[in-house]
Design an enzyme around this catalytic site. Sequence first.
Site, PDB file in Angstrom:
ATOM      1  N   MET A  18      44.936  38.866  38.384  1.00  0.00           N
ATOM      2  CA  MET A  18      44.263  40.135  38.659  1.00  0.00           C
ATOM      3  C   MET A  18      42.774  39.877  38.919  1.00  0.00           C
ATOM      4  O   MET A  18      42.215  38.924  38.388  1.00  0.00           O
ATOM      5  CB  MET A  18      44.389  41.081  37.453  1.00  0.00           C
ATOM      6  CG  MET A  18      45.732  41.787  37.390  1.00  0.00           C
ATOM      7  SD  MET A  18      45.831  42.885  35.972  1.00  0.00           S
ATOM      8  CE  MET A  18      44.720  44.204  36.492  1.00  0.00           C
ATOM      9  N   GLY A  21      41.104  39.197  44.197  1.00  0.00           N
ATOM     10  CA  GLY A  21      40.892  39.572  45.599  1.00  0.00           C
ATOM     11  C   GLY A  21      42.157  39.559  46.436  1.00  0.00           C
ATOM     12  O   GLY A  21      42.078  39.503  47.659  1.00  0.00           O
ATOM     13  N   GLU A  90      51.308  44.150  45.250  1.00  0.00           N
ATOM     14  CA  GLU A  90      51.936  44.100  43.917  1.00  0.00           C
ATOM     15  C   GLU A  90      53.395  43.658  44.022  1.00  0.00           C
ATOM     16  O   GLU A  90      54.288  44.209  43.365  1.00  0.00           O
ATOM     17  CB  GLU A  90      51.848  45.470  43.220  1.00  0.00           C
ATOM     18  CG  GLU A  90      50.455  46.081  43.202  1.00  0.00           C
ATOM     19  CD  GLU A  90      49.498  45.420  42.218  1.00  0.00           C
ATOM     20  OE1 GLU A  90      49.907  44.479  41.499  1.00  0.00           O
ATOM     21  OE2 GLU A  90      48.331  45.835  42.188  1.00  0.00           O
ATOM     22  N   ALA A  91      53.633  42.658  44.853  1.00  0.00           N
ATOM     23  CA  ALA A  91      55.004  42.210  45.139  1.00  0.00           C
ATOM     24  C   ALA A  91      55.716  41.698  43.893  1.00  0.00           C
ATOM     25  O   ALA A  91      56.947  41.725  43.817  1.00  0.00           O
ATOM     26  CB  ALA A  91      54.971  41.121  46.218  1.00  0.00           C
TER      27      ALA A  91
HETATM   28  P1  ADP Z   1      43.481  41.764  42.947  1.00  0.00           P
HETATM   29  O1  ADP Z   1      44.275  42.468  44.010  1.00  0.00           O
HETATM   30  O2  ADP Z   1      43.683  40.275  42.948  1.00  0.00           O
HETATM   31  O3  ADP Z   1      43.640  42.358  41.569  1.00  0.00           O
HETATM   32  P2  ADP Z   1      41.248  43.102  44.181  1.00  0.00           P
HETATM   33  O4  ADP Z   1      41.286  42.758  45.631  1.00  0.00           O
HETATM   34  O5  ADP Z   1      41.839  44.432  43.763  1.00  0.00           O
HETATM   35  O6  ADP Z   1      41.933  41.921  43.324  1.00  0.00           O
HETATM   36  O7  ADP Z   1      39.754  43.094  43.628  1.00  0.00           O
HETATM   37  C1  ADP Z   1      38.862  42.052  43.884  1.00  0.00           C
HETATM   38  C2  ADP Z   1      37.452  42.563  43.547  1.00  0.00           C
HETATM   39  O8  ADP Z   1      37.389  42.831  42.152  1.00  0.00           O
HETATM   40  C3  ADP Z   1      36.333  41.578  43.785  1.00  0.00           C
HETATM   41  O9  ADP Z   1      35.877  41.579  45.123  1.00  0.00           O
HETATM   42  C4  ADP Z   1      35.250  42.102  42.847  1.00  0.00           C
HETATM   43  O10 ADP Z   1      34.536  43.164  43.473  1.00  0.00           O
HETATM   44  C5  ADP Z   1      36.041  42.748  41.717  1.00  0.00           C
HETATM   45  N1  ADP Z   1      36.084  41.993  40.448  1.00  0.00           N
HETATM   46  C6  ADP Z   1      36.095  42.568  39.216  1.00  0.00           C
HETATM   47  N2  ADP Z   1      36.211  41.640  38.241  1.00  0.00           N
HETATM   48  C7  ADP Z   1      36.267  40.430  38.851  1.00  0.00           C
HETATM   49  C8  ADP Z   1      36.395  39.070  38.373  1.00  0.00           C
HETATM   50  N3  ADP Z   1      36.498  38.795  37.069  1.00  0.00           N
HETATM   51  N4  ADP Z   1      36.441  38.095  39.291  1.00  0.00           N
HETATM   52  C9  ADP Z   1      36.327  38.384  40.610  1.00  0.00           C
HETATM   53  N5  ADP Z   1      36.206  39.628  41.113  1.00  0.00           N
HETATM   54  C10 ADP Z   1      36.181  40.662  40.263  1.00  0.00           C
END
Ligand code: ADP
Length: 207
Positions: A18, A21, A90-91
């Site tokens: 999580m 990105g 969220e596959a």
């Molecule tokens: P995922 O889908 O992998 O959960 P998202 O694409 O929803 O990730 O979110 C990525 C974004 O989350 C980053 O660009 C940043 O703005 C934010 N973010 C919050 N916490 C973190 C973290 N610990 N590491 C990197 N990005 C983070």
Amino acid sequence: MDLVTGNIGWIEVICGPMFSGKSEELIRRLRRAMIARKRVQVFKPSLDDRYARDEIVSHGEMRMPSEVIRGAAEILDKLDWRTEVIGIDEANFLGPGLIPVASRLADSGKQVIAAGLDTDYLGRPFAPIPELLALAESITKTLAICMRCGNPAKHTQRLVASDELIVVGAAGMYEARCRRCFEPGIPKQEMFDFARPPSRGDAAPET
Ligand code: ADP
Ligand code: ZN
């Protein structure tokens, strides 16, 4: 990696913890496909209704309209067969049924881009993503930033007590951690340290 081919299908997987990105990368690739005037459909499981039911939303507030599905088979029901690019967020929540569906779509000439967690809250491979990786033409592993030490983080640390595999939540319930800082299961409650009565050694010296 952007694959450039004729019109054969393929599977791309974006995986990682999580906050790494995955959704942003999925949205980026789907936007590029739209710019290339490809027909795009985006799906996400109904389990993930944290922010919005009809769009995928990244933690950085990037958004894209999506269709909600209750299982992988519903992708085939909802698919317009003229669609060329199929995004799935969220596959990891779609279970083993995702494998035959993604394979069938790719075999039919579709570009399938799936994003999901590759490990669970205990650090174990999160089915069906490992099998999907084995079948994919392209794999991208995204890393987050460890909330403890700032190093690249491959783990999703659960912060609340539960033995359930799936507890849907975002900030506050989970955080990214590196290999060294990850504590499988529930971390020890260091936050309670402030409430501990001072031990003798901590007490101010008596005068
Ligand atoms: P995922 O889908 O992998 O959960 P998202 O694409 O929803 O990730 O979110 C990525 C974004 O989350 C980053 O660009 C940043 O703005 C934010 N973010 C919050 N916490 C973190 C973290 N610990 N590491 C990197 N990005 C983070
Ligand atoms: Zn760390």
